[in-house]
Scaffold this active site. Structure first.
Site, PDB file in Angstrom:
ATOM      1  N   ASP A 185       0.839  -1.106   0.059  1.00 10.89           N
ATOM      2  CA  ASP A 185       0.046  -0.156   0.028  1.00 10.89           C
ATOM      3  C   ASP A 185       0.728   1.075  -0.041  1.00 10.89           C
ATOM      4  O   ASP A 185       2.066   1.232   0.607  1.00 10.89           O
ATOM      5  CB  ASP A 185      -1.024   0.084   1.159  1.00 10.89           C
ATOM      6  CG  ASP A 185      -2.224   0.825   0.992  1.00 10.89           C
ATOM      7  OD1 ASP A 185      -2.396   1.325  -0.115  1.00 10.89           O
ATOM      8  OD2 ASP A 185      -3.102   0.482   1.768  1.00 10.89           O
ATOM      9  N   GLU A 236       3.269   5.476  -3.481  1.00 14.65           N
ATOM     10  CA  GLU A 236       3.360   6.769  -4.259  1.00 14.65           C
ATOM     11  C   GLU A 236       4.503   7.403  -4.411  1.00 14.65           C
ATOM     12  O   GLU A 236       4.909   7.927  -5.386  1.00 14.65           O
ATOM     13  CB  GLU A 236       2.242   7.664  -3.753  1.00 14.65           C
ATOM     14  CG  GLU A 236       0.480   7.300  -4.085  1.00 14.65           C
ATOM     15  CD  GLU A 236      -0.018   6.394  -3.167  1.00 14.65           C
ATOM     16  OE1 GLU A 236      -0.841   6.702  -2.648  1.00 14.65           O
ATOM     17  OE2 GLU A 236       0.765   5.185  -2.910  1.00 14.65           O
ATOM     18  N   ASP A 271      -8.669   4.596  -2.863  1.00 10.50           N
ATOM     19  CA  ASP A 271      -9.629   4.681  -1.921  1.00 10.50           C
ATOM     20  C   ASP A 271     -10.873   5.550  -2.447  1.00 10.50           C
ATOM     21  O   ASP A 271     -10.800   6.533  -2.185  1.00 10.50           O
ATOM     22  CB  ASP A 271      -8.976   5.392  -0.577  1.00 10.50           C
ATOM     23  CG  ASP A 271      -8.028   4.397   0.085  1.00 10.50           C
ATOM     24  OD1 ASP A 271      -7.784   3.481  -0.494  1.00 10.50           O
ATOM     25  OD2 ASP A 271      -7.390   4.905   0.851  1.00 10.50           O
TER      26      ASP A 271
END
Length: 389
Positions: free
Chosen positions: A17, A20, A88
């Site tokens: 997760d 980025e 999300d």
């Protein structure tokens, strides 16, 4: 991580997760031993992170296929056993519509493994009793049957189907069963990605490049080369108009095997039980029977549906499913062909080094045509078999 988690607990996949990286973590920082500004690598950062994990996985975990799930991606990341998702997201109808466009965009960038949080990541506080949300959840889930990966995930949620009542649980289980039945088709499409640069989630331009109407549609797409998916993207409807591009022999309704139309706009019924999907004439679709786990896919009995009115072919791919033996040739392919004029279906010799060639498999061959359905049952032992209708 290798010793304490992956090796010790026999972990099958890693969820990376926030690759980025999150919260501007590279801002005003130097990387590569202080040589470069971090901002130079912001977009490519997920590529480098996943590359490092993939290479470490392959180096340290003995012959186990790597599967990495990452929130961010970059062109080329597909080389490293990576799937990505849309992040999300909310749960409303407009968000669902935008997922389709996003997924198709990811696919044409050369990243074949994409999905979303079915039902939305952010959900209403009364999600377990809200009937309006239940309808949205089911449409998210039913569409995900026809995505490269199918998954349900939600923030601060107990997403098990039974939490939403009997109706949602029943319909959701049917969607999951449909996904399992499609696994021989999906896994063969996955092999097409690996060996021939194919794409599973296909914008219509890939198959109908000269059809200007098809090119204008944002929400319909092909799942593999045979299935046309038409998601339900608005509430409380019992009819919807879909576009069936021109193709030899026309289209069949995948829900009930009825003949739909040759081409053009088509009005189809809609129920809460499923979303419309259509099959090109000439398609050969292998389907599993009563499959409940991917581990029993290879070598299992299955049925083959042939959709009449055009010639067709399909290549069924099988391997171990959990290692890299296929890189050394340990896989098998079974080529199939339908001759529409002669009404002859041929399963050719099984090729490759995977599996026992002489081990018989029960196969039900179903010919679907405008005038009805014909069935044949055969025992396939790995050698050329001809079925006449």
């Amino acid at each position: 991580m290798r010793d304490s988690l992956v090796g010790r607990y026999n972990i099958d996949a890693l969820w990376l997760d926030a690759t980025e990286p999150e919260n501007d973590d590279l801002l005003d920082r130097k990387v590569c031993n202080g040589k470069y500004p971090g901002e130079m690598f912001r977009n490519a950062y997920p590529l480098i992170v996943n590359k490092a994990v993939y290479e470490g996985f392959r180096r340290d975990i003995d012959n186990k296929r790597a599967m990495l799930f990452t929130r961010s991606a970059f062109p080329g990341i597909q080389r490293y056993g990576v799937a990505t998702w849309s992040g999300d997201v909310g749960n409303d109808w407009e968000t669902l519509r935008r997922q389709i466009v996003a997924g198709l965009g990811i696919s044409v960038c050369g990243l074949p493994w994409w999905t979303y949080d079915a039902g939305g990541f952010f959900r209403p506080s009364n999600q377990y009793t809200d009937k309006n949300y239940h309808e949205r959840f089911l449409r998210w889930l039913q569409t995900s049957v026809y995505l490269p990966l199918m998954r349900v995930h939600g923030y601060m949620s107990n997403t098990e189907f039974w939490n939403y009542g009997e109706d949602v649980m029943r319909i959701s289980r049917n969607a999951l069963s449909l996904r399992y039945s499609l696994l021989p088709y999906i896994y063969s499409c996955a092999a097409d990605v690996t060996f021939r640069g194919g794409t599973i989630m296909r914008p219509l331009v890939m198959d109908f490049a000269t059809d200007t109407t098809a090119l204008s549609l944002k929400y319909q797409y092909m799942f593999g080369r045979s299935l046309l998916v038409t998601p339900v993207l608005e509430p409380e409807i019992n009819q919807m108009c879909v576009y069936l591009p021109e193709t030899e022999g026309g289209w069949y309704d995948f829900r009930d095997n009825s003949y739909a139309s040759n081409n053009g706009w088509y009005e189809t019924g809609v129920s809460i039980e499923n979303i419309p999907a259509f099959v090109r004439a000439g398609s050969i679709i292998p389907l599993s029977t009563e499959l409940t786990t991917t581990s029993s896919l290879s070598g299992a009995d299955f049925e083959i549906r042939i959709f009449n009115d055009a010639d067709g072919e399909f290549c069924l791919y099988e391997d171990n499913g959990n290692n890299y033996d296929y890189e050394s040739g340990l896989f098998s392919e079974i080529k199939m062909e339908w001759n529409n004029k002669k009404r002859v279906f041929t399963i050719f010799d099984k090729s490759g080094k995977f599996g026992n060639r002489r081990e018989g498999r029960n196969i039900k061959v179903i010919l679907i045509s405008k005038n009805g359905i014909s069935e044949r049952e055969i025992l396939y032992d790995g050698y050329k078999t001809v079925v006449k209708f």
